[in-house]
Design a protein around this motif. Structure first.
Motif, short mmCIF file in Angstrom:
data_model
loop_
_atom_site.label_atom_id
_atom_site.label_comp_id
_atom_site.label_asym_id
_atom_site.label_seq_id
_atom_site.Cartn_x
_atom_site.Cartn_y
_atom_site.Cartn_z
N TRP A 142 0.82 -1.20 0.00
CA TRP A 142 0.00 0.00 0.00
C TRP A 142 0.86 1.26 0.00
O TRP A 142 0.65 2.19 -0.79
N GLU A 143 1.85 1.30 0.87
CA GLU A 143 2.70 2.48 1.00
C GLU A 143 3.52 2.73 -0.27
O GLU A 143 3.93 3.87 -0.53
N SER A 144 3.76 1.68 -1.05
CA SER A 144 4.47 1.84 -2.31
C SER A 144 3.58 2.41 -3.40
O SER A 144 4.07 2.97 -4.37
N LEU A 145 2.26 2.28 -3.22
CA LEU A 145 1.31 2.70 -4.25
C LEU A 145 0.53 3.96 -3.90
O LEU A 145 0.18 4.74 -4.79
N PHE A 146 0.26 4.15 -2.62
CA PHE A 146 -0.65 5.22 -2.21
C PHE A 146 0.01 6.19 -1.25
O PHE A 146 0.85 5.82 -0.44
N TYR A 177 1.04 2.64 -13.31
CA TYR A 177 0.87 1.27 -13.81
C TYR A 177 2.21 0.62 -14.14
O TYR A 177 2.38 -0.59 -13.97
N GLN A 178 3.17 1.41 -14.61
CA GLN A 178 4.50 0.85 -14.86
C GLN A 178 5.11 0.37 -13.55
O GLN A 178 5.72 -0.71 -13.50
N HIS A 179 4.96 1.14 -12.50
CA HIS A 179 5.46 0.74 -11.19
C HIS A 179 4.75 -0.52 -10.72
O HIS A 179 5.39 -1.46 -10.21
N LEU A 180 3.45 -0.58 -10.91
CA LEU A 180 2.67 -1.73 -10.49
C LEU A 180 3.10 -2.99 -11.24
O LEU A 180 3.27 -4.06 -10.64
N VAL A 181 3.30 -2.89 -12.54
CA VAL A 181 3.75 -4.03 -13.34
C VAL A 181 5.14 -4.48 -12.88
O VAL A 181 5.42 -5.68 -12.77
N THR A 182 6.01 -3.52 -12.58
CA THR A 182 7.34 -3.85 -12.09
C THR A 182 7.26 -4.60 -10.75
O THR A 182 8.00 -5.57 -10.54
#
Length: 223
Positions: A142-146, A177-182
């Motif tokens: 979560w902290e990496s995304l939000f 989304y690039q971060h999420l895919v990574t």
């Protein structure tokens, strides 16, 4: 309304797509063995399970997404028995059939076969995935995304079958989304984390973390 069905194929028979209405475009991605089929897109890097395929599609089609995109495993029916009917139907039926809906997001689950397991279609878990899992790291993900406090518990639709509008997908940036895919390509347990964060990703009430922090995730790389 333009519809598209995105399928993450691996080993299951996908002949059921012939029952999808002709006005619904179909994009099939395959991992594992490359069958060299003209109607498939092969993803050589077989990581991240079906969740990776779904977000891979959003990332690579960000500027030309369909009005509404449905996402499916190669055999969705042990999660949602009437998915074909849902895909072929109008918004009212799609909404009626969803277990979790807000804005331009609809999450689907609940098969009669698994009704005793799914208990209404929406599950709730702790930051470790308990009671369905005990080895997840939802707070760190979560902290990496939000850029907002993580919830005390996580509500999600099991199986990851959902549909979104293009407007709803674009509440996040391409960089997000690039971060999420990574993340999905890097951490073995990440697909199960993202499955539980799916509805939050498409919820505009949670602001993105533009810094894409990964320091707190490094210890999970080998999990």
């Amino acid at each position: 309304m333009q519809k598209e069905l995105v399928i993450s194929a691996f080993v299951r028979d996908t002949s059921w797509v012939t029952k999808i209405n002709k006005d619904v475009s179909i994009k099939k991605y395959r991992k594992g063995k490359n069958l060299n089929l003209d109607n498939e897109i092969y993803i050589e890097n077989n990581v991240g399970r079906d969740i990776h395929t779904f977000f891979y599609h959003i990332l690579n089609n960000y500027d030309n997404l369909a009005d509404i995109t449905f996402f499916s495993q190669d055999y969705p029916f042990d999660h949602i028995e009437n998915y074909i009917e849902i895909i072929n139907s109008d918004i009212d039926f799609i909404t009626k059939s969803s277990m979790l809906h807000f804005d331009g997001y609809w999450g689907f689950a609940l098969s009669e076969l698994y009704s005793s397991i799914y208990s209404g279609g929406v599950w709730t878990c702790s930051d470790t995935g308990h009671p369905h899992d005990n080895n997840l790291f939802l707070n760190e993900t979560w902290e990496s995304l939000f850029d907002c406090p993580y919830p005390s518990k996580y509500d999600f639709v099991p199986g990851g079958h959902f549909c979104i509008t293009k407007e709803n997908a674009r509440i996040r940036s391409k960089e997000f989304y690039q971060h999420l895919v990574t993340l999905l390509e890097t951490y073995y347990k990440m697909p199960w984390n993202i499955e539980r964060l799916e509805s939050y990703i498409f919820n505009k009430n949670y602001t993105s973390n533009s810094k894409f922090v990964i320091d707190s995730l490094e210890k999970y790389k080998k999990n």
